[in-house]
Scaffold this motif. Structure first.
Motif, PDB file in Angstrom:
ATOM      1  N   GLU A   1     -10.370  -8.367   7.801  1.00  0.00           N
ATOM      2  CA  GLU A   1      -9.422  -7.348   9.043  1.00  0.00           C
ATOM      3  C   GLU A   1      -7.932  -8.379   8.356  1.00  0.00           C
ATOM      4  N   TYR A   2      -7.946  -9.415   7.906  1.00  0.00           N
ATOM      5  CA  TYR A   2      -6.391  -9.852   7.056  1.00  0.00           C
ATOM      6  C   TYR A   2      -6.041  -8.945   6.220  1.00  0.00           C
ATOM      7  N   PHE A   3      -7.042  -7.983   5.322  1.00  0.00           N
ATOM      8  CA  PHE A   3      -6.534  -7.414   4.368  1.00  0.00           C
ATOM      9  C   PHE A   3      -5.694  -5.572   5.174  1.00  0.00           C
ATOM     10  N   GLU A   4      -6.430  -5.230   6.736  1.00  0.00           N
ATOM     11  CA  GLU A   4      -5.725  -4.469   6.962  1.00  0.00           C
ATOM     12  C   GLU A   4      -4.765  -4.623   7.496  1.00  0.00           C
ATOM     13  N   SER A   5      -4.337  -5.802   7.940  1.00  0.00           N
ATOM     14  CA  SER A   5      -2.730  -6.254   8.652  1.00  0.00           C
ATOM     15  C   SER A   5      -2.415  -6.302   6.992  1.00  0.00           C
ATOM     16  N   LEU A   6      -2.472  -6.943   6.545  1.00  0.00           N
ATOM     17  CA  LEU A   6      -1.740  -6.581   4.266  1.00  0.00           C
ATOM     18  C   LEU A   6      -0.844  -4.952   4.665  1.00  0.00           C
ATOM     19  N   ARG A   7      -2.070  -4.131   4.996  1.00  0.00           N
ATOM     20  CA  ARG A   7      -1.410  -2.677   4.835  1.00  0.00           C
ATOM     21  C   ARG A   7      -0.909  -2.451   6.265  1.00  0.00           C
ATOM     22  N   SER A   8      -1.076  -2.776   6.929  1.00  0.00           N
ATOM     23  CA  SER A   8       0.030  -2.331   8.403  1.00  0.00           C
ATOM     24  C   SER A   8       1.513  -3.141   8.020  1.00  0.00           C
ATOM     25  N   MET A   9       1.393  -4.301   8.022  1.00  0.00           N
ATOM     26  CA  MET A   9       2.657  -4.779   7.241  1.00  0.00           C
ATOM     27  C   MET A   9       3.290  -4.110   6.195  1.00  0.00           C
ATOM     28  N   THR A  10       2.581  -4.007   5.405  1.00  0.00           N
ATOM     29  CA  THR A  10       3.321  -2.960   4.305  1.00  0.00           C
ATOM     30  C   THR A  10       4.526  -1.891   4.137  1.00  0.00           C
ATOM     31  N   GLN A  11       3.513  -0.967   5.906  1.00  0.00           N
ATOM     32  CA  GLN A  11       4.125  -0.124   6.341  1.00  0.00           C
ATOM     33  C   GLN A  11       4.455  -0.045   7.014  1.00  0.00           C
ATOM     34  N   ARG A  12       4.658  -1.572   7.918  1.00  0.00           N
ATOM     35  CA  ARG A  12       5.870  -0.947   8.775  1.00  0.00           C
ATOM     36  C   ARG A  12       7.063  -1.903   8.461  1.00  0.00           C
ATOM     37  N   LEU A  13       7.362  -2.674   7.218  1.00  0.00           N
ATOM     38  CA  LEU A  13       8.412  -2.818   6.364  1.00  0.00           C
ATOM     39  C   LEU A  13       8.931  -1.767   5.510  1.00  0.00           C
ATOM     40  N   GLY A  14       8.556  -0.469   5.574  1.00  0.00           N
ATOM     41  CA  GLY A  14       8.745   0.476   4.860  1.00  0.00           C
ATOM     42  C   GLY A  14       8.233   0.406   3.262  1.00  0.00           C
ATOM     43  N   LEU A  15       7.692  -0.242   3.127  1.00  0.00           N
ATOM     44  CA  LEU A  15       7.391  -0.487   1.051  1.00  0.00           C
ATOM     45  C   LEU A  15       5.556   0.017   0.488  1.00  0.00           C
ATOM     46  N   LYS A  16       5.762   1.251   1.507  1.00  0.00           N
ATOM     47  CA  LYS A  16       4.583   1.788   0.615  1.00  0.00           C
ATOM     48  C   LYS A  16       4.830   2.095  -0.442  1.00  0.00           C
ATOM     49  N   ASP A  17       5.875   2.426  -0.855  1.00  0.00           N
ATOM     50  CA  ASP A  17       6.362   2.591  -2.465  1.00  0.00           C
ATOM     51  C   ASP A  17       6.320   2.015  -3.063  1.00  0.00           C
ATOM     52  N   ALA A  18       6.421   0.646  -2.770  1.00  0.00           N
ATOM     53  CA  ALA A  18       6.662  -0.836  -3.978  1.00  0.00           C
ATOM     54  C   ALA A  18       5.707  -1.932  -3.480  1.00  0.00           C
ATOM     55  N   VAL A  19       4.704  -1.722  -2.666  1.00  0.00           N
ATOM     56  CA  VAL A  19       3.976  -2.490  -2.744  1.00  0.00           C
ATOM     57  C   VAL A  19       2.179  -1.955  -2.211  1.00  0.00           C
ATOM     58  N   ARG A  20       1.744  -1.900  -3.765  1.00  0.00           N
ATOM     59  CA  ARG A  20       0.241  -1.996  -4.314  1.00  0.00           C
ATOM     60  C   ARG A  20      -0.859  -2.675  -4.081  1.00  0.00           C
ATOM     61  N   PHE A  21      -2.347  -1.979  -3.569  1.00  0.00           N
ATOM     62  CA  PHE A  21      -3.510  -2.901  -3.323  1.00  0.00           C
ATOM     63  C   PHE A  21      -4.371  -1.796  -4.144  1.00  0.00           C
ATOM     64  N   PRO A  22      -3.855  -2.285  -5.617  1.00  0.00           N
ATOM     65  CA  PRO A  22      -5.471  -1.368  -6.455  1.00  0.00           C
ATOM     66  C   PRO A  22      -6.393  -1.894  -6.191  1.00  0.00           C
ATOM     67  N   GLY A  23      -6.774  -3.391  -5.648  1.00  0.00           N
ATOM     68  CA  GLY A  23      -8.605  -3.009  -5.267  1.00  0.00           C
ATOM     69  C   GLY A  23      -8.928  -4.173  -5.942  1.00  0.00           C
ATOM     70  N   PRO A  24     -10.736  -4.682  -6.232  1.00  0.00           N
ATOM     71  CA  PRO A  24     -10.588  -5.294  -6.752  1.00  0.00           C
ATOM     72  C   PRO A  24     -11.294  -4.497  -8.520  1.00  0.00           C
ATOM     73  N   VAL A  25     -10.740  -5.651  -9.599  1.00  0.00           N
ATOM     74  CA  VAL A  25     -10.776  -5.175 -11.116  1.00  0.00           C
ATOM     75  C   VAL A  25     -11.133  -6.143 -11.860  1.00  0.00           C
ATOM     76  N   ALA A  26     -11.807  -5.574 -12.640  1.00  0.00           N
ATOM     77  CA  ALA A  26     -13.532  -6.342 -13.348  1.00  0.00           C
ATOM     78  C   ALA A  26     -12.074  -7.372 -14.146  1.00  0.00           C
ATOM     79  N   ASN A  27     -13.256  -8.799 -14.089  1.00  0.00           N
ATOM     80  CA  ASN A  27     -11.795  -9.831 -14.406  1.00  0.00           C
ATOM     81  C   ASN A  27     -11.921  -8.926 -15.796  1.00  0.00           C
ATOM     82  N   GLU A  28     -12.589  -8.795 -16.861  1.00  0.00           N
ATOM     83  CA  GLU A  28     -12.409  -8.081 -18.190  1.00  0.00           C
ATOM     84  C   GLU A  28     -10.893  -7.418 -18.356  1.00  0.00           C
TER      85      GLU A  28
END
Length: 358
Positions: free
Chosen positions: A220-247
Motif C-alpha cells: 500500500e505504501y508503494f502504491e501511495s508513492l506511485r500515486s504521488m509521482t503521478q500527482r506531482l507530474g513526475l512520471k518521466d522523472a521518478v522511476r521504479f525499476p523494481g527489485p534488482v539482484a544484489n550483484e
C-alpha cells in the motif's frame, strides 16, 4: 576451523539476500586457511552456484513450500549434527536463530556468535545478547543493547563488485536510492525533493528508486508513492525499476550522480556504503553516517526543500570535486567496511578472539 552459519536465505540472485552469498564465499575462504569447512543452515535456498568446495548448504525447505511451523519443527534435527561437527556457530541477523540454536550449542560446548544490524530493540535481541558469547554489529547505532559482548566490526562490502566506473555526461542529473520500499525509508521526501528541483528549473533530473516492498503490508505504501509521482507530474522523472539482484545493483550506482538514503532505522545502511564504494556522493538524513560523509550532505529528515538544496549543491560540483570526494568515500568503506576484513573478524570471534569493543 569448522563453522556453522545460520541465515535466512542463500541465493546469489536475490534482491534482498544476495549479499549473503558473498558472505558465505568470504567466510569459506577464511576457514579454508585452516582447512576448515563451512556448513550453512538456511530457511530457504536459491541459486548457490559459485560457492567454494568447502561449503555445504542445508535448507529447511521454504523454497519447497514447507510451512513456517514445519521448518522450525525440523530445526533441532537439522541443526544438531551440523553443530556437532563445527567448532562454533555464527547466526546471521535474526535473533531467533541464536535463541533456537543456543541450547544445542551449549549442550555440545560450542560458541555462539550473533550478527545483528538494526536500531530496534526487542525482548528477543536482549535475550540474544544475554545468551550468546558475542554480538557483532556494523556500528554503535546498529545494536542498542548495552553489553560487554558487543563488538563493532563494520559492514561487509564487496569492493570488487562495488567499484567506480567512469560515466560519460549525458545532460541528465541522475539520483538513485536503493533499498526495500517501506515507510522507514521516507521515499516520499525524495519524490517531493525531485518536484522542488523540477520546479526550480532543473529539467534533466532523473530519480531511480530501486527495490520492492519489503513486506506484503508495504504494498500500500508503494502504491501511495506511485500515486504521488503521478500527482506531482513526475512520471518521466521518478522511476521504479523494481527489485534488482544484489550483484546487479552496482550498475545502478555506477550510472548515477548521487545516492540518497533517508533510512530512519538509525543504523549505517548497507546500500549507502555500497554507493560510497562506487565513489558516489551520498546525501542522507541518517545520523549514523555523520562521520562518513561531509556535513553539507547531511540533511534534516522529512524536509524536501533541504534535500533539494543538498542535491543542487552536488549537481553544481565539477569533475575534480566529485572525483576527490568519491575517492575519500571509497577509502572510508575500504578502511572500515570491507568484506574480507569482516570475515576475519567473524572467524576470530567464533574462535574466541577479540575484535574492537563498543
Amino acid at each position: 576451523m569448522n563453522l556453522l552459519m545460520i541465515t535466512r536465505k542463500v541465493d546469489r540472485l536475490d534482491s534482498h539476500a544476495g549479499h549473503t552469498h558473498r558472505w558465505v564465499q568470504a567466510l569459506a575462504q577464511e576457514v579454508a586457511r585452516t582447512h576448515g569447512h563451512l556448513s550453512v543452515l538456511c530457511l530457504q535456498q536459491g541459486d548457490v552456484s559459485g560457492l567454494p568446495e568447502n561449503v555445504s548448504v542445508h535448507s529447511l525447505g521454504k523454497e519447497r513450500g514447507v510451512s513456517r511451523l514445519r521448518r522450525w519443527g525440523r530445526f533441532p534435527a537439522a541443526a544438531w549434527p551440523l553443530v556437532a561437527r563445527s567448532h562454533a556457530v555464527f547466526c546471521h541477523q535474526n535473533p531467533e536463530y541464536a535463541l533456537a540454536v543456543w541450547p544445542i550449542a551449549k549442550l555440545l560446548g560450542r560458541r555462539v556468535v550473533a550478527w545483528y544490524v538494526h536500531g530496534t530493540v526487542t525482548w528477543k535481541t536482549r535475550l540474544m545478547a544475554h545468551l550468546v558469547d558475542a554480538v557483532l554489529t556494523a556500528s554503535p547505532e546498529s545494536f542498542r543493547v548495552h553489553s560487554r559482548k558487543v563488538r563493532v566490526t563494520g559492514h561487509g562490502i564487496d569492493l570488487d563488485m562495488f567499484r567506480p566506473q567512469p560515466r560519460q555526461p549525458d545532460g541528465q542529473f541522475r539520483i538513485v536510492s536503493v533499498g526495500r520500499i517501506s515507510p522507514t525509508k521516507d521515499y516520499e521526501t525524495l519524490i517531493q525533493a525531485v518536484a522542488v528541483l523540477r520546479k526550480a528549473g532543473l529539467a534533466g533530473v532523473i530519480c531511480e528508486i530501486v527495490g520492492g516492498p519489503g513486506l506484503p503490508q508495504h504494498q500500500e505504501y508503494f502504491e501511495s508513492l506511485r500515486s504521488m509521482t503521478q500527482r506531482l507530474g513526475l512520471k518521466d522523472a521518478v522511476r521504479f525499476p523494481g527489485p534488482v539482484a544484489n550483484e546487479r545493483v552496482a550498475a545502478h550506482y555506477q550510472r548515477a550522480d548521487v545516492m540518497v538514503n533517508l533510512s530512519g532505522t538509525g543504523s549505517v545502511d548497507k546500500a549507502g556504503l555500497e554507493a560510497m564504494a562506487c565513489g558516489l556522493p551520498l546525501v542522507t538524513s541518517n545520523a549514523a553516517f555523520r562521520t562518513l560523509v561531509p556535513s553539507d550532505l547531511l540533511v534534516v529528515p522529512n524536509n524536501p526543500q533541504l534535500l533539494a538544496d543538498a542535491l543542487r549543491r552536488v549537481q553544481g560540483w565539477d569533475v575534480l570535486q566529485r572525483r576527490a570526494l568519491g575517492e575519500r568515500l571509497r577509502a572510508a568503506v575500504a578502511r572500515d567496511h570491507s568484506l574480507p576484513a569482516l570475515a576475519v573478524k567473524i572467524v576470530a570471534a567464533c574462535r574466541g578472539g577479540s575484535t574492537s569493543a563498543v
